[in-house]
Design a protein around this motif. Structure first.
Motif, PDB file in Angstrom:
ATOM      1  N   PRO A 165     -19.335  30.356 -48.551  1.00 50.48           N
ATOM      2  CA  PRO A 165     -18.982  30.619 -46.886  1.00 50.48           C
ATOM      3  C   PRO A 165     -18.789  28.630 -47.873  1.00 50.48           C
ATOM      4  N   LYS A 166     -16.966  28.709 -46.800  1.00 46.29           N
ATOM      5  CA  LYS A 166     -17.027  27.345 -46.513  1.00 46.29           C
ATOM      6  C   LYS A 166     -17.415  26.330 -45.814  1.00 46.29           C
ATOM      7  N   VAL A 167     -18.455  25.225 -46.176  1.00 49.25           N
ATOM      8  CA  VAL A 167     -18.486  24.551 -44.954  1.00 49.25           C
ATOM      9  C   VAL A 167     -17.449  24.164 -44.148  1.00 49.25           C
ATOM     10  N   PRO A 168     -17.356  24.581 -42.515  1.00 46.48           N
ATOM     11  CA  PRO A 168     -16.377  23.458 -42.019  1.00 46.48           C
ATOM     12  C   PRO A 168     -16.034  22.091 -41.983  1.00 46.48           C
ATOM     13  N   ASP A 169     -14.953  21.955 -42.408  1.00 42.29           N
ATOM     14  CA  ASP A 169     -15.068  20.578 -42.647  1.00 42.29           C
ATOM     15  C   ASP A 169     -14.420  19.839 -40.674  1.00 42.29           C
ATOM     16  N   ILE A 170     -14.932  19.813 -40.058  1.00 43.50           N
ATOM     17  CA  ILE A 170     -14.246  19.657 -38.592  1.00 43.50           C
ATOM     18  C   ILE A 170     -15.535  18.766 -37.576  1.00 43.50           C
TER      19      ILE A 170
ATOM     20  N   ILE B  42     -10.764  29.581 -35.526  1.00 43.14           N
ATOM     21  CA  ILE B  42     -10.390  29.100 -36.122  1.00 43.14           C
ATOM     22  C   ILE B  42     -10.225  29.696 -37.724  1.00 43.14           C
ATOM     23  N   GLY B  43      -8.373  29.471 -37.933  1.00 39.19           N
ATOM     24  CA  GLY B  43      -8.446  29.916 -39.227  1.00 39.19           C
ATOM     25  C   GLY B  43      -7.957  31.364 -39.233  1.00 39.19           C
ATOM     26  N   THR B  44      -6.526  31.409 -40.009  1.00 35.47           N
ATOM     27  CA  THR B  44      -5.644  32.636 -39.421  1.00 35.47           C
ATOM     28  C   THR B  44      -5.474  32.457 -40.764  1.00 35.47           C
ATOM     29  N   GLY B  45      -7.010  33.308 -42.275  1.00 33.85           N
ATOM     30  CA  GLY B  45      -6.745  33.929 -42.842  1.00 33.85           C
ATOM     31  C   GLY B  45      -6.691  35.755 -42.932  1.00 33.85           C
ATOM     32  N   SER B  46      -7.437  36.043 -43.582  1.00 34.45           N
ATOM     33  CA  SER B  46      -7.138  37.330 -43.843  1.00 34.45           C
ATOM     34  C   SER B  46      -8.169  37.805 -43.126  1.00 34.45           C
ATOM     35  N   SER B  47      -9.378  37.196 -42.263  1.00 31.36           N
ATOM     36  CA  SER B  47     -10.616  37.295 -41.370  1.00 31.36           C
ATOM     37  C   SER B  47      -9.753  36.997 -40.176  1.00 31.36           C
ATOM     38  N   GLY B  48      -8.701  36.215 -40.102  1.00 29.62           N
ATOM     39  CA  GLY B  48      -8.726  35.775 -38.842  1.00 29.62           C
ATOM     40  C   GLY B  48      -7.454  36.880 -37.866  1.00 29.62           C
TER      41      GLY B  48
ATOM     42  N   GLN C 270      -4.465  27.679 -35.840  1.00 32.35           N
ATOM     43  CA  GLN C 270      -3.564  27.623 -36.472  1.00 32.35           C
ATOM     44  C   GLN C 270      -3.326  26.548 -37.413  1.00 32.35           C
ATOM     45  N   ARG C 271      -4.192  26.427 -38.824  1.00 29.60           N
ATOM     46  CA  ARG C 271      -3.759  24.869 -39.700  1.00 29.60           C
ATOM     47  C   ARG C 271      -2.263  25.878 -40.710  1.00 29.60           C
ATOM     48  N   THR C 272      -2.327  26.879 -41.470  1.00 33.03           N
ATOM     49  CA  THR C 272      -1.258  27.058 -41.592  1.00 33.03           C
ATOM     50  C   THR C 272      -0.790  28.455 -41.329  1.00 33.03           C
ATOM     51  N   PRO C 273       0.353  28.845 -41.114  1.00 31.78           N
ATOM     52  CA  PRO C 273       0.675  30.187 -40.987  1.00 31.78           C
ATOM     53  C   PRO C 273       0.748  31.534 -42.518  1.00 31.78           C
TER      54      PRO C 273
ATOM     55  N   THR D 216       2.120  33.891 -52.895  1.00 29.33           N
ATOM     56  CA  THR D 216       1.321  32.470 -53.353  1.00 29.33           C
ATOM     57  C   THR D 216      -0.202  32.036 -52.725  1.00 29.33           C
ATOM     58  N   LYS D 217      -0.196  32.491 -51.664  1.00 31.03           N
ATOM     59  CA  LYS D 217      -1.529  32.166 -50.710  1.00 31.03           C
ATOM     60  C   LYS D 217      -2.210  33.903 -50.861  1.00 31.03           C
ATOM     61  N   ARG D 218      -2.610  34.763 -50.521  1.00 33.48           N
ATOM     62  CA  ARG D 218      -2.946  35.742 -50.589  1.00 33.48           C
ATOM     63  C   ARG D 218      -2.006  35.892 -48.776  1.00 33.48           C
ATOM     64  N   PRO D 219      -1.123  37.155 -49.345  1.00 33.47           N
ATOM     65  CA  PRO D 219      -1.340  37.740 -47.928  1.00 33.47           C
ATOM     66  C   PRO D 219      -2.098  38.637 -47.624  1.00 33.47           C
TER      67      PRO D 219
ATOM     68  N   PHE E  30     -15.661  30.652 -36.869  1.00 33.01           N
ATOM     69  CA  PHE E  30     -15.083  30.438 -37.489  1.00 33.01           C
ATOM     70  C   PHE E  30     -14.600  31.423 -37.940  1.00 33.01           C
ATOM     71  N   ALA E  31     -13.084  31.669 -38.863  1.00 30.35           N
ATOM     72  CA  ALA E  31     -12.908  32.514 -39.744  1.00 30.35           C
ATOM     73  C   ALA E  31     -11.727  31.429 -41.136  1.00 30.35           C
ATOM     74  N   THR E  32     -13.058  30.267 -41.729  1.00 31.36           N
ATOM     75  CA  THR E  32     -12.331  29.449 -42.285  1.00 31.36           C
ATOM     76  C   THR E  32     -12.625  29.964 -43.906  1.00 31.36           C
ATOM     77  N   GLY E  33     -12.846  30.400 -44.420  1.00 30.18           N
ATOM     78  CA  GLY E  33     -12.949  31.112 -45.433  1.00 30.18           C
ATOM     79  C   GLY E  33     -14.039  30.690 -46.072  1.00 30.18           C
ATOM     80  N   PHE E  34     -13.408  30.921 -47.954  1.00 29.10           N
ATOM     81  CA  PHE E  34     -15.025  30.412 -48.481  1.00 29.10           C
ATOM     82  C   PHE E  34     -14.140  29.498 -49.819  1.00 29.10           C
TER      83      PHE E  34
ATOM     84  N   SER F 274      -3.276  27.004 -51.800  1.00 23.29           N
ATOM     85  CA  SER F 274      -4.624  27.789 -51.431  1.00 23.29           C
ATOM     86  C   SER F 274      -5.409  28.141 -52.222  1.00 23.29           C
ATOM     87  N   TRP F 275      -6.803  28.864 -52.407  1.00 27.02           N
ATOM     88  CA  TRP F 275      -7.614  28.868 -52.650  1.00 27.02           C
ATOM     89  C   TRP F 275      -8.172  29.257 -53.743  1.00 27.02           C
ATOM     90  N   TYR F 276      -6.603  29.701 -54.357  1.00 24.34           N
ATOM     91  CA  TYR F 276      -6.632  30.730 -55.800  1.00 24.34           C
ATOM     92  C   TYR F 276      -6.755  28.800 -56.263  1.00 24.34           C
TER      93      TYR F 276
HETATM   94  P1  NA7 Z   1      -9.137  32.352 -45.895  1.00 26.92           P
HETATM   95  O1  NA7 Z   1      -8.063  33.308 -46.046  1.00 26.92           O
HETATM   96  O2  NA7 Z   1      -9.364  31.234 -47.179  1.00 26.92           O
HETATM   97  O3  NA7 Z   1      -8.534  31.525 -44.777  1.00 26.92           O
HETATM   98  C1  NA7 Z   1      -9.306  30.864 -43.755  1.00 26.92           C
HETATM   99  C2  NA7 Z   1      -8.424  30.390 -43.081  1.00 26.92           C
HETATM  100  O4  NA7 Z   1      -9.339  29.077 -42.524  1.00 26.92           O
HETATM  101  C3  NA7 Z   1      -7.365  29.931 -43.351  1.00 26.92           C
HETATM  102  O5  NA7 Z   1      -6.170  30.153 -42.219  1.00 26.92           O
HETATM  103  C4  NA7 Z   1      -7.069  28.330 -43.448  1.00 26.92           C
HETATM  104  O6  NA7 Z   1      -5.996  27.570 -42.864  1.00 26.92           O
HETATM  105  C5  NA7 Z   1      -8.511  28.057 -42.298  1.00 26.92           C
HETATM  106  N1  NA7 Z   1      -8.880  26.670 -42.339  1.00 26.92           N
HETATM  107  C6  NA7 Z   1      -9.766  25.993 -43.234  1.00 26.92           C
HETATM  108  N2  NA7 Z   1     -10.324  25.524 -42.920  1.00 26.92           N
HETATM  109  C7  NA7 Z   1     -10.284  24.771 -42.301  1.00 26.92           C
HETATM  110  C8  NA7 Z   1      -9.893  23.597 -41.077  1.00 26.92           C
HETATM  111  N3  NA7 Z   1     -11.305  22.593 -41.361  1.00 26.92           N
HETATM  112  N4  NA7 Z   1      -9.368  23.813 -39.735  1.00 26.92           N
HETATM  113  C9  NA7 Z   1      -8.480  24.334 -39.813  1.00 26.92           C
HETATM  114  N5  NA7 Z   1      -8.296  25.524 -40.435  1.00 26.92           N
HETATM  115  C10 NA7 Z   1      -9.213  25.738 -41.496  1.00 26.92           C
HETATM  116  O7  NA7 Z   1     -10.736  33.495 -46.097  1.00 26.92           O
HETATM  117  P2  NA7 Z   1     -10.323  34.702 -45.292  1.00 26.92           P
HETATM  118  O8  NA7 Z   1     -11.962  34.253 -44.413  1.00 26.92           O
HETATM  119  O9  NA7 Z   1      -9.725  34.286 -43.669  1.00 26.92           O
HETATM  120  O10 NA7 Z   1      -9.682  35.955 -46.232  1.00 26.92           O
HETATM  121  C11 NA7 Z   1     -10.723  35.442 -47.456  1.00 26.92           C
HETATM  122  C12 NA7 Z   1     -10.218  37.080 -48.374  1.00 26.92           C
HETATM  123  O11 NA7 Z   1     -11.065  37.275 -48.040  1.00 26.92           O
HETATM  124  C13 NA7 Z   1      -8.904  37.052 -47.869  1.00 26.92           C
HETATM  125  O12 NA7 Z   1      -8.015  36.996 -49.301  1.00 26.92           O
HETATM  126  C14 NA7 Z   1      -8.951  38.916 -48.063  1.00 26.92           C
HETATM  127  O13 NA7 Z   1      -8.971  39.066 -49.514  1.00 26.92           O
HETATM  128  C15 NA7 Z   1     -10.215  39.272 -47.660  1.00 26.92           C
HETATM  129  P3  NA7 Z   1      -5.183  26.951 -44.738  1.00 26.92           P
HETATM  130  O14 NA7 Z   1      -4.842  28.230 -45.025  1.00 26.92           O
HETATM  131  O15 NA7 Z   1      -6.321  26.453 -45.595  1.00 26.92           O
HETATM  132  O16 NA7 Z   1      -4.708  25.686 -44.491  1.00 26.92           O
END
Ligand code: NA7
Length: 552
Positions: free
Chosen positions: A148-153, A184-190, A208-211, A328-331, A387-391, A502-504
């Motif tokens: 898990p990514k440590v939420p940088d907030i 917080i977070g609009t990647g796949s998990s959000g 949402q930081r990035t749509p 270019t980011k994982r849809p 927190f759906a803030t990724g890895f 992207s996280w790529y």
């Molecule tokens: P993702 O795809 O890395 O999404 C994390 C989301 O959290 C993404 O929208 C990030 O915005 C957002 N984020 C991360 N840090 C912050 C902070 N500090 N403030 C606001 N928003 C933040 O992780 P998921 O768990 O959703 O998905 C991972 C993979 O699992 C997915 O691709 C599938 O393969 C299954 P950002 O886009 O970085 O601006």
């Protein structure tokens, strides 16, 4: 002082997800002793931890299944196109039961550090349970999206309400009824969890930081034509996947998006939108990955879909991704994500315009100039924050273990400027350490199951070859590693992939070196390269025998 019990095996495997489980099976089949070390109390890896509401596979589950046990292909019937997390976890447990895997897995055991002993030519693995393992071969099966990514907030620790992380969700679930919830977070998990949380909560605010681009999953029973192709000849179906671009049977296009009329393009995109499969979204035209102009056509198509679904035009615009090209980011694949913003209890906050100032004891403060001329802080109260803030993708779990190789070098230091691997499989200075789906392999750009099986088979055949030929250690050469990293980057640079934050690219973790992490050449090409490497006598690897003689 605690007693350290040491067990000695041929192979130590870290992680009991799909990669570690299959690696264990293959080590047993090869007649080698193996132990798996796993932090959790059961198998499943990703599917053990990510129990958030709506968690599902985003590759058709027929494709996201093991192929190494023909009986499994008959015994296990998936209930939906995209199985839920509980069903995928049950599948992992079913496999573990069927093959009696748990007897060689040490659960509740976290690996803390590992050291290579050049004299003994063995790895010593330290764990938090007080038991050490020594082994000739060390396989990291720790997953690409597991640290898990440590939420940088600012203020994350201050909040007094309920706090949840999608990547370590409570096992007994969460009921958000009657609550004011922030996601917080609009990647796949959000995107997967937001519609379900919205259906329960009194109020939901999405930060949402990035749509992101998302397409409807159209989940339901598995389409007939897919089942027919698969059931008629599962072995041929799997073989086609192994030689495809992303590990799913697809038909590559031979026409550019710019070579057809706008009407034809629109009709084609409509068809793939209705189909609801990520694997097919880049398929209709041969230049969507490489040409900005072509990619713009699918980008605009999806923007228009969002504008059709979301009733408030301002909200619709906020949801349209404009700062990165499609894929270019994982849809994402969703079930009602965009329509969720039509619900009266749901609010979208665009962090580009209204950034979070701080999390407080009772909620979240954002900068909102619309509040008043003097007071620019808007304070929102919440009962729960999700927190759906990724890895820390691809490298986080590997360097999360303090690994020391030949000459006492630490892997963290060796990768300080970005991971260096040969084939995403091994790294210079760390003999006999294998990575399954490591950085530099197709991994996250593919159907994971196909990539996992290919890597496990390659590692197994390699270890068998070494044993049969009296070879003690294997390690890539500097030259092979340098060329692989260069080759991978050159392919990435031909595509639009490195243009996104992207996280790529490691761009989601502050301070992480920004390099393109997976191999972008496709699983079929990658397989060919690996096969050629073996045919040419483990080309690019230094193999050392018991008497110190080196080959290659
Ligand atoms: P993702 O795809 O890395 O999404 C994390 C989301 O959290 C993404 O929208 C990030 O915005 C957002 N984020 C991360 N840090 C912050 C902070 N500090 N403030 C606001 N928003 C933040 O992780 P998921 O768990 O959703 O998905 C991972 C993979 O699992 C997915 O691709 C599938 O393969 C299954 P950002 O886009 O970085 O601006």
């Amino acid at each position: 002082m605690r007693d350290i019990n040491t067990i000695d095996v041929d192979v130590v495997i870290v992680g009991a997800g799909f990669a570690g489980m299959y690696q264990l099976v293959q080590m047993r089949r090869a007649g080698l002793s193996a132990v798996v070390l796993e932090t959790a109390d059961d198998v499943g890896g990703t599917w053990y931890w990510n129990r958030y509401p709506g968690a599902r596979c985003d590759i058709l589950t027929v494709d996201y299944s093991y192929s190494w046990d023909p009986e499994l292909e008959k015994d296990w019937i998936w209930s939906e196109r995209y199985a839920t997390q509980p069903e995928i976890l049950r599948y992992a447990q079913f496999v573990a039961d069927k093959h009696d895997l748990r007897r060689d897995i040490r659960f509740n055991t976290k690996v803390t550090s590992a050291q290579w002993n050049s004299d003994a030519k063995r790895w010593r693995i330290h764990t938090d349970s007080g038991n050490d393992v020594t082994a000739q071969f060390y396989v990291m099966a720790t997953g690409c999206l597991s640290m898990p990514k440590v939420p940088d907030i600012e203020g994350t620790d201050r909040f007094n309400g309920e706090v949840y992380f999608t990547n370590s969700w409570p096992h007994d679930g969460v009921d958000f009824s009657g609550k004011r919830v922030a996601v917080i977070g609009t990647g796949s998990s959000g995107i997967q969890s937001i519609p379900i949380i919205a259906s329960q909560a009194d109020q939901l605010t999405v930060f949402q930081r990035t749509p992101n681009f998302s397409v409807p999953a159209h989940n339901g029973p598995i389409a007939d034509e897919r089942l027919v192709a698969y059931r008629q000849d599962p072995a041929a179906y799997r073989e086609e996947a192994r030689h495809s671009g992303i590990g799913v049977p697809t038909t590559p296009a031979d026409v550019s998006a710019l070579e057809v009329s706008p009407q034809e393009r629109e009709a084609t995109y409509e068809e793939v939108w209705q189909r609801g499969e990520l694997a097919h979204l880049l398929e209709p035209y041969n230049d969507l990955r490489i040409s900005a102009e072509s990619n713009d056509t699918i980008r605009c198509f999806i923007h228009n879909k969002i504008r059709e679904i979301v009733k408030d035009p301002e909200v619709a615009e906020l949801l349209c991704p404009t700062n990165h090209y499609f894929a270019t980011k994982r849809p994402c694949l969703d079930s009602g994500y965009y329509a969720t913003y039509n619900l009266p209890q749901v609010r979208l906050v665009d962090l580009q315009k209204q950034p979070i100032e701080t999390i407080t004891e009772s909620g979240i403060n954002i900068v909102n100039p619309a509040i008043s001329a003097k007071e620019k802080t808007e304070s929102m109260a919440f009962d729960a924050i999700v927190f759906a803030t990724g890895f820390d993708a691809m490298t986080g779990a590997i360097v999360g273990v303090d690994i020391t190789g030949r000459n006492g070098e630490s892997l963290r230091d060796a990768w300080a400027h970005g991971p260096q691997t040969y084939l995403g499989l091994m790294t210079v200075g760390f003999p006999n350490l294998f990575m399954i789906t490591g950085p530099g392999s197709p991994s996250v750009l593919s159907n994971m199951m196909v990539s996992i099986e290919q890597h496990v088979d390659l590692i197994t055949d390699t270890i068998k070859h070494l044993r049969a030929n009296g070879v003690d250690t294997i390690e890539p050469t500097e030259l092979a590693q340098r060329r692989w990293v260069q080759h991978s980057n050159e392919i990435a640079d031909l595509t639009l992939l490195p243009t996104a934050n992207s996280w790529y690219m490691g761009a989601n973790v502050p301070g992480k070196p920004q390099v393109f992490l997976p191999y972008p050449g496709g699983v079929g090409e990658y397989r060919k390269i690996c096969e050629e490497m073996v045919t040419r006598g483990y080309l690019g690897f230094a193999l050392t025998g018991a008497d110190g003689t080196q080959s290659n």
